[in-house]
Design a protein around this motif. Structure first.
Motif, PDB file in Angstrom:
ATOM      1  N   ALA A 165       0.837  -1.192   0.000  1.00  0.00           N
ATOM      2  CA  ALA A 165       0.000   0.000   0.000  1.00  0.00           C
ATOM      3  C   ALA A 165       0.873   1.244   0.000  1.00  0.00           C
ATOM      4  CB  ALA A 165      -0.900  -0.011   1.222  1.00  0.00           C
ATOM      5  N   ASP A 166       0.303   2.340  -0.472  1.00  0.00           N
ATOM      6  CA  ASP A 166       1.017   3.604  -0.421  1.00  0.00           C
ATOM      7  C   ASP A 166       1.209   4.011   1.035  1.00  0.00           C
ATOM      8  OD1 ASP A 166       1.148   3.833  -3.151  1.00  0.00           O
ATOM      9  OD2 ASP A 166      -0.721   4.976  -3.307  1.00  0.00           O
ATOM     10  N   PRO A 167       2.299   4.694   1.328  1.00  0.00           N
ATOM     11  CA  PRO A 167       2.486   5.126   2.717  1.00  0.00           C
ATOM     12  C   PRO A 167       1.410   6.119   3.127  1.00  0.00           C
ATOM     13  CG  PRO A 167       4.202   6.021   1.295  1.00  0.00           C
ATOM     14  CD  PRO A 167       3.388   5.083   0.469  1.00  0.00           C
ATOM     15  N   GLU A 168       1.090   6.105   4.414  1.00  0.00           N
ATOM     16  CA  GLU A 168       0.054   7.000   4.930  1.00  0.00           C
ATOM     17  C   GLU A 168       0.486   8.453   4.753  1.00  0.00           C
ATOM     18  OE1 GLU A 168      -3.002   6.419   6.257  1.00  0.00           O
ATOM     19  OE2 GLU A 168      -2.705   4.356   5.610  1.00  0.00           O
ATOM     20  N   PRO A 169      -0.437   9.323   4.366  1.00  0.00           N
ATOM     21  CA  PRO A 169      -0.070  10.733   4.256  1.00  0.00           C
ATOM     22  C   PRO A 169       0.192  11.314   5.644  1.00  0.00           C
ATOM     23  CG  PRO A 169      -2.405  10.443   3.865  1.00  0.00           C
ATOM     24  CD  PRO A 169      -1.806   9.068   3.976  1.00  0.00           C
TER      25      PRO A 169
END
Length: 110
Positions: free
Chosen positions: A82-86
Motif C-alpha cells: 500500500a502507499d504510505p500513509e499521508p
C-alpha cells in the motif's frame, strides 16, 4: 627605451622538476562510481547487495536482468504494498470546508 616587466625576484633559471612535467596533456579525472537504482527483489535471489527478498540498490544492468527474469521489480516497494500513509498537516485556518460546487457562481446556497 624598452622596459621589461619584472616581479622583483632574482632570476634562478628554470626548475628541472617543472620542466619535466607534461603540461599539454589533459588532467585525468577520477571515474564516477557506479550509478545504483532501487529494485525490490521478490524472492531469495542472490544479488551483489546480498540475498533477497527486499529493497536493494543495484546497478541498472543487474537490476534490469532480474526484472526481465521476473525476480525483481523497479522501485523500493513490493508490488502489492500500500502507499504510505499521508502525513497529518496542522490546521492553519486557510482551508475552506465548503468549496464552491462545479457549475455554480456562489457555491452552496440555502
Amino acid at each position: 627605451m624598452t622596459r621589461s616587466l619584472k616581479d622583483g625576484l632574482p632570476a634562478t633559471g628554470t626548475d628541472p622538476i617543472l620542466a619535466a612535467l607534461d603540461t599539454t596533456r589533459e588532467q585525468q579525472l577520477a571515474e564516477p562510481g557506479p550509478q545504483l537504482m532501487p529494485f525490490y527483489v521478490l524472492n531469495g535471489t542472490r544479488t551483489s547487495q546480498g540475498p533477497g527478498p527486499g529493497a536493494k540498490q543495484l546497478s541498472p544492468l543487474e537490476g534490469n536482468a532480474l526484472v526481465r527474469q521476473r525476480l525483481a521489480v523497479p522501485g523500493d516497494r513490493a508490488p502489492g504494498a500500500a502507499d504510505p500513509e499521508p502525513t497529518a498537516k496542522p490546521f492553519t485556518g486557510q482551508h475552506d470546508p465548503f468549496p464552491p460546487r462545479a457549475g455554480t457562481r456562489h457555491g452552496i446556497s440555502n
